[in-house]
Design a protein around this motif. Sequence first.
Motif, PDB file in Angstrom:
ATOM      1  N   ILE A 102       0.832  -1.200   0.000  1.00  0.00           N
ATOM      2  CA  ILE A 102       0.000   0.000   0.000  1.00  0.00           C
ATOM      3  C   ILE A 102       0.866   1.250   0.000  1.00  0.00           C
ATOM      4  O   ILE A 102       1.766   1.401   0.819  1.00  0.00           O
ATOM      5  CB  ILE A 102      -0.937   0.012   1.228  1.00  0.00           C
ATOM      6  CG1 ILE A 102      -1.865  -1.205   1.174  1.00  0.00           C
ATOM      7  CG2 ILE A 102      -1.741   1.307   1.302  1.00  0.00           C
ATOM      8  CD1 ILE A 102      -2.649  -1.433   2.431  1.00  0.00           C
ATOM      9  N   GLN A 103       0.587   2.132  -0.940  1.00  0.00           N
ATOM     10  CA  GLN A 103       1.285   3.418  -1.016  1.00  0.00           C
ATOM     11  C   GLN A 103       0.566   4.472  -0.189  1.00  0.00           C
ATOM     12  O   GLN A 103       1.197   5.273   0.487  1.00  0.00           O
ATOM     13  CB  GLN A 103       1.367   3.874  -2.467  1.00  0.00           C
ATOM     14  CG  GLN A 103       2.073   5.186  -2.649  1.00  0.00           C
ATOM     15  CD  GLN A 103       2.175   5.544  -4.120  1.00  0.00           C
ATOM     16  OE1 GLN A 103       1.971   4.718  -5.001  1.00  0.00           O
ATOM     17  NE2 GLN A 103       2.495   6.782  -4.396  1.00  0.00           N
ATOM     18  N   ALA A 104      -0.780   4.491  -0.275  1.00  0.00           N
ATOM     19  CA  ALA A 104      -1.565   5.496   0.449  1.00  0.00           C
ATOM     20  C   ALA A 104      -2.992   5.004   0.619  1.00  0.00           C
ATOM     21  O   ALA A 104      -3.449   4.119  -0.112  1.00  0.00           O
ATOM     22  CB  ALA A 104      -1.566   6.828  -0.299  1.00  0.00           C
ATOM     23  N   ILE A 105      -3.688   5.580   1.599  1.00  0.00           N
ATOM     24  CA  ILE A 105      -5.117   5.342   1.806  1.00  0.00           C
ATOM     25  C   ILE A 105      -5.751   6.714   1.963  1.00  0.00           C
ATOM     26  O   ILE A 105      -5.241   7.557   2.704  1.00  0.00           O
ATOM     27  CB  ILE A 105      -5.386   4.490   3.065  1.00  0.00           C
ATOM     28  CG1 ILE A 105      -4.677   3.137   2.954  1.00  0.00           C
ATOM     29  CG2 ILE A 105      -6.888   4.315   3.289  1.00  0.00           C
ATOM     30  CD1 ILE A 105      -4.747   2.300   4.222  1.00  0.00           C
ATOM     31  N   ARG A 106      -6.864   6.939   1.250  1.00  0.00           N
ATOM     32  CA  ARG A 106      -7.525   8.246   1.328  1.00  0.00           C
ATOM     33  C   ARG A 106      -9.039   8.069   1.379  1.00  0.00           C
ATOM     34  O   ARG A 106      -9.585   7.192   0.700  1.00  0.00           O
ATOM     35  CB  ARG A 106      -7.180   9.114   0.118  1.00  0.00           C
ATOM     36  CG  ARG A 106      -5.719   9.447  -0.018  1.00  0.00           C
ATOM     37  CD  ARG A 106      -5.459  10.402  -1.185  1.00  0.00           C
ATOM     38  NE  ARG A 106      -4.050  10.462  -1.467  1.00  0.00           N
ATOM     39  CZ  ARG A 106      -3.438   9.795  -2.447  1.00  0.00           C
ATOM     40  NH1 ARG A 106      -4.127   9.056  -3.262  1.00  0.00           N
ATOM     41  NH2 ARG A 106      -2.144   9.905  -2.627  1.00  0.00           N
ATOM     42  N   SER A 107      -9.699   8.955   2.132  1.00  0.00           N
ATOM     43  CA  SER A 107     -11.160   9.019   2.080  1.00  0.00           C
ATOM     44  C   SER A 107     -11.546   9.520   0.699  1.00  0.00           C
ATOM     45  O   SER A 107     -10.704  10.022  -0.060  1.00  0.00           O
ATOM     46  CB  SER A 107     -11.686   9.966   3.158  1.00  0.00           C
ATOM     47  OG  SER A 107     -11.301  11.302   2.871  1.00  0.00           O
ATOM     48  N   ASP A 108     -12.826   9.406   0.349  1.00  0.00           N
ATOM     49  CA  ASP A 108     -13.273   9.901  -0.959  1.00  0.00           C
ATOM     50  C   ASP A 108     -12.968  11.384  -1.123  1.00  0.00           C
ATOM     51  O   ASP A 108     -12.511  11.819  -2.178  1.00  0.00           O
ATOM     52  CB  ASP A 108     -14.768   9.649  -1.158  1.00  0.00           C
ATOM     53  CG  ASP A 108     -15.064   8.214  -1.557  1.00  0.00           C
ATOM     54  OD1 ASP A 108     -14.151   7.520  -2.053  1.00  0.00           O
ATOM     55  OD2 ASP A 108     -16.212   7.788  -1.370  1.00  0.00           O
TER      56      ASP A 108
END
Length: 119
Positions: A102-108
């Motif tokens: 995983i590089q990043a996690i973002r909300s919508d």
Amino acid sequence: MLRYLLFAISVSMFADHVTMKNGDRLSGKVLSVDEKALVLKSDLAGTVNIPWESIETIQSKEPLNLILKDGQTIVGSLNANGTEYRVTTAQAGEVTAKKEAIQAIRSDEEQKRYLAKLD
């Protein structure tokens, strides 16, 4: 008093939950995660930056965007435990990714802001 208790329970049911390796737990809305920290917006604690290496589990009810290092993006509710990240998507059902992929996690909302900056 009962009204406040019901409100607290209903807020908790729809909140994202983050558990740290030391057992501490925070509820709120996951805004973003990168290789350094998870950003969580909590009604009580405000915006909190949690070091990535301190996180044990993440559970989200709302869809999150998982951006993988290979360029794929997986969107869905997240149940992460240790190094395994399970995302329940609308199209593919449950998809599993390893933490190191995983590089990043973002909300919508954060994903839309990020994409707008690229334009």
